[in-house]
Design a protein around this motif. Sequence first.
Motif, mmCIF file in Angstrom:
data_model
loop_
_atom_site.group_PDB
_atom_site.id
_atom_site.type_symbol
_atom_site.label_atom_id
_atom_site.label_comp_id
_atom_site.label_asym_id
_atom_site.label_seq_id
_atom_site.Cartn_x
_atom_site.Cartn_y
_atom_site.Cartn_z
ATOM 1 N N ASP A 39 29.982 17.260 61.781
ATOM 2 C CA ASP A 39 28.564 17.638 61.871
ATOM 3 C C ASP A 39 27.659 16.406 61.895
ATOM 4 N N TYR A 40 28.013 15.385 61.114
ATOM 5 C CA TYR A 40 27.229 14.153 61.090
ATOM 6 C C TYR A 40 27.232 13.509 62.482
ATOM 7 N N LEU A 41 28.422 13.397 63.089
ATOM 8 C CA LEU A 41 28.535 12.763 64.407
ATOM 9 C C LEU A 41 27.830 13.572 65.485
ATOM 10 N N LYS A 42 27.947 14.869 65.395
ATOM 11 C CA LYS A 42 27.277 15.726 66.373
ATOM 12 C C LYS A 42 25.765 15.513 66.314
ATOM 13 N N ALA A 43 25.212 15.495 65.102
ATOM 14 C CA ALA A 43 23.771 15.267 64.937
ATOM 15 C C ALA A 43 23.387 13.863 65.410
ATOM 16 N N TYR A 44 24.209 12.869 65.077
ATOM 17 C CA TYR A 44 23.910 11.493 65.474
ATOM 18 C C TYR A 44 23.888 11.361 66.998
ATOM 19 N N THR A 45 24.871 11.960 67.668
ATOM 20 C CA THR A 45 24.950 11.834 69.124
ATOM 21 C C THR A 45 23.875 12.654 69.840
ATOM 22 N N GLU A 46 23.251 13.564 69.137
ATOM 23 C CA GLU A 46 22.125 14.296 69.725
ATOM 24 C C GLU A 46 20.841 13.465 69.716
ATOM 25 N N ARG A 47 20.730 12.543 68.767
ATOM 26 C CA ARG A 47 19.508 11.728 68.691
ATOM 27 C C ARG A 47 19.686 10.299 69.208
ATOM 28 N N GLU A 48 20.939 9.853 69.373
ATOM 29 C CA GLU A 48 21.225 8.513 69.887
ATOM 30 C C GLU A 48 22.194 8.640 71.059
ATOM 31 N N GLN A 49 22.020 7.784 72.048
ATOM 32 C CA GLN A 49 22.963 7.768 73.172
ATOM 33 C C GLN A 49 24.228 7.034 72.739
ATOM 34 N N VAL A 50 25.350 7.723 72.804
ATOM 35 C CA VAL A 50 26.645 7.136 72.454
ATOM 36 C C VAL A 50 27.545 7.253 73.677
ATOM 37 N N GLU A 51 28.006 6.104 74.152
ATOM 38 C CA GLU A 51 28.861 6.054 75.344
ATOM 39 C C GLU A 51 30.279 6.497 75.047
ATOM 40 N N ARG A 52 30.781 6.095 73.874
ATOM 41 C CA ARG A 52 32.149 6.431 73.490
ATOM 42 C C ARG A 52 32.314 6.239 71.997
ATOM 43 N N ILE A 53 33.381 6.842 71.497
ATOM 44 C CA ILE A 53 33.747 6.707 70.090
ATOM 45 C C ILE A 53 35.136 6.087 70.031
ATOM 46 N N VAL A 54 35.285 5.129 69.141
ATOM 47 C CA VAL A 54 36.568 4.468 68.910
ATOM 48 C C VAL A 54 36.972 4.824 67.482
ATOM 49 N N ILE A 55 38.144 5.407 67.344
ATOM 50 C CA ILE A 55 38.612 5.806 66.010
ATOM 51 C C ILE A 55 39.870 5.024 65.679
ATOM 52 N N GLY A 56 39.903 4.505 64.464
ATOM 53 C CA GLY A 56 41.055 3.724 64.035
ATOM 54 C C GLY A 56 42.323 4.554 64.031
ATOM 55 N N GLU A 57 43.366 3.998 64.639
ATOM 56 C CA GLU A 57 44.679 4.649 64.665
ATOM 57 C C GLU A 57 45.496 4.088 63.506
ATOM 58 N N PRO A 58 45.683 4.906 62.472
ATOM 59 C CA PRO A 58 46.355 4.383 61.276
ATOM 60 C C PRO A 58 47.859 4.232 61.465
ATOM 61 N N ARG A 59 48.311 2.999 61.354
ATOM 62 C CA ARG A 59 49.737 2.692 61.465
ATOM 63 C C ARG A 59 50.117 1.747 60.330
ATOM 64 N N GLN A 60 51.363 1.801 59.967
ATOM 65 C CA GLN A 60 51.891 0.888 58.958
ATOM 66 C C GLN A 60 52.076 -0.480 59.602
ATOM 67 N N PRO A 61 52.212 -1.535 58.802
ATOM 68 C CA PRO A 61 52.386 -2.874 59.380
ATOM 69 C C PRO A 61 53.527 -2.985 60.388
ATOM 70 N N ASN A 62 54.581 -2.161 60.227
ATOM 71 C CA ASN A 62 55.713 -2.212 61.152
ATOM 72 C C ASN A 62 55.470 -1.392 62.421
ATOM 73 N N GLY A 63 54.288 -0.799 62.551
ATOM 74 C CA GLY A 63 53.937 -0.037 63.740
ATOM 75 C C GLY A 63 54.210 1.456 63.641
ATOM 76 N N GLN A 64 54.883 1.865 62.585
ATOM 77 C CA GLN A 64 55.159 3.286 62.396
ATOM 78 C C GLN A 64 53.869 4.026 62.012
ATOM 79 N N PRO A 65 53.763 5.306 62.381
ATOM 80 C CA PRO A 65 52.567 6.072 62.022
ATOM 81 C C PRO A 65 52.382 6.155 60.507
ATOM 82 N N SER A 66 51.148 6.107 60.055
ATOM 83 C CA SER A 66 50.883 6.280 58.625
ATOM 84 C C SER A 66 50.725 7.766 58.333
#
Length: 138
Positions: A39-66
């Motif tokens: 809901d926060y992001l939806k409201a934010y993108t309604e009042r500000e122009q956002v080209e894209r969203i980048v979300i952190g992909e959580p992985r362990q140091p060895n590259g395995q999924p967290s």
Amino acid sequence: MARILSIDYGKKRTGLAVTDPLQLIAGGLATVSTSELFDYLKAYTEREQVERIVIGEPRQPNGQPSENLPRVQAFVSRWRKAMPQIPIELYDERFTSVLAHQAMLEGGLKKKARQDKALVDEISATIILEDYMRSRKL
């Protein structure tokens, strides 16, 4: 141009960062309860122009999924269905929390401020965004 927004997605709290409209500078935006994130992001993108969203992909140091990766993937899927006009992409977030703590130390923050997990999340989101921006310029 429009902003790029980044997310350091957590089980309880989520850190957010955003660029300026010219995409030159990344800065912390907020830390929000994960249950309120959509809901926060939806409201934010309604009042500000956002080209894209980048979300952190959580992985362990060895590259395995967290253990947090399935939650992140579920959020990405929900976003893509509800807001297809704003692309969202995963970006490796390994070591961002460590780098956030290091930045806080180097910035001279006192121990009490360094223990503020919301601040760590916001700084982590900023680091994700800075790395993403740097990778696009290579």
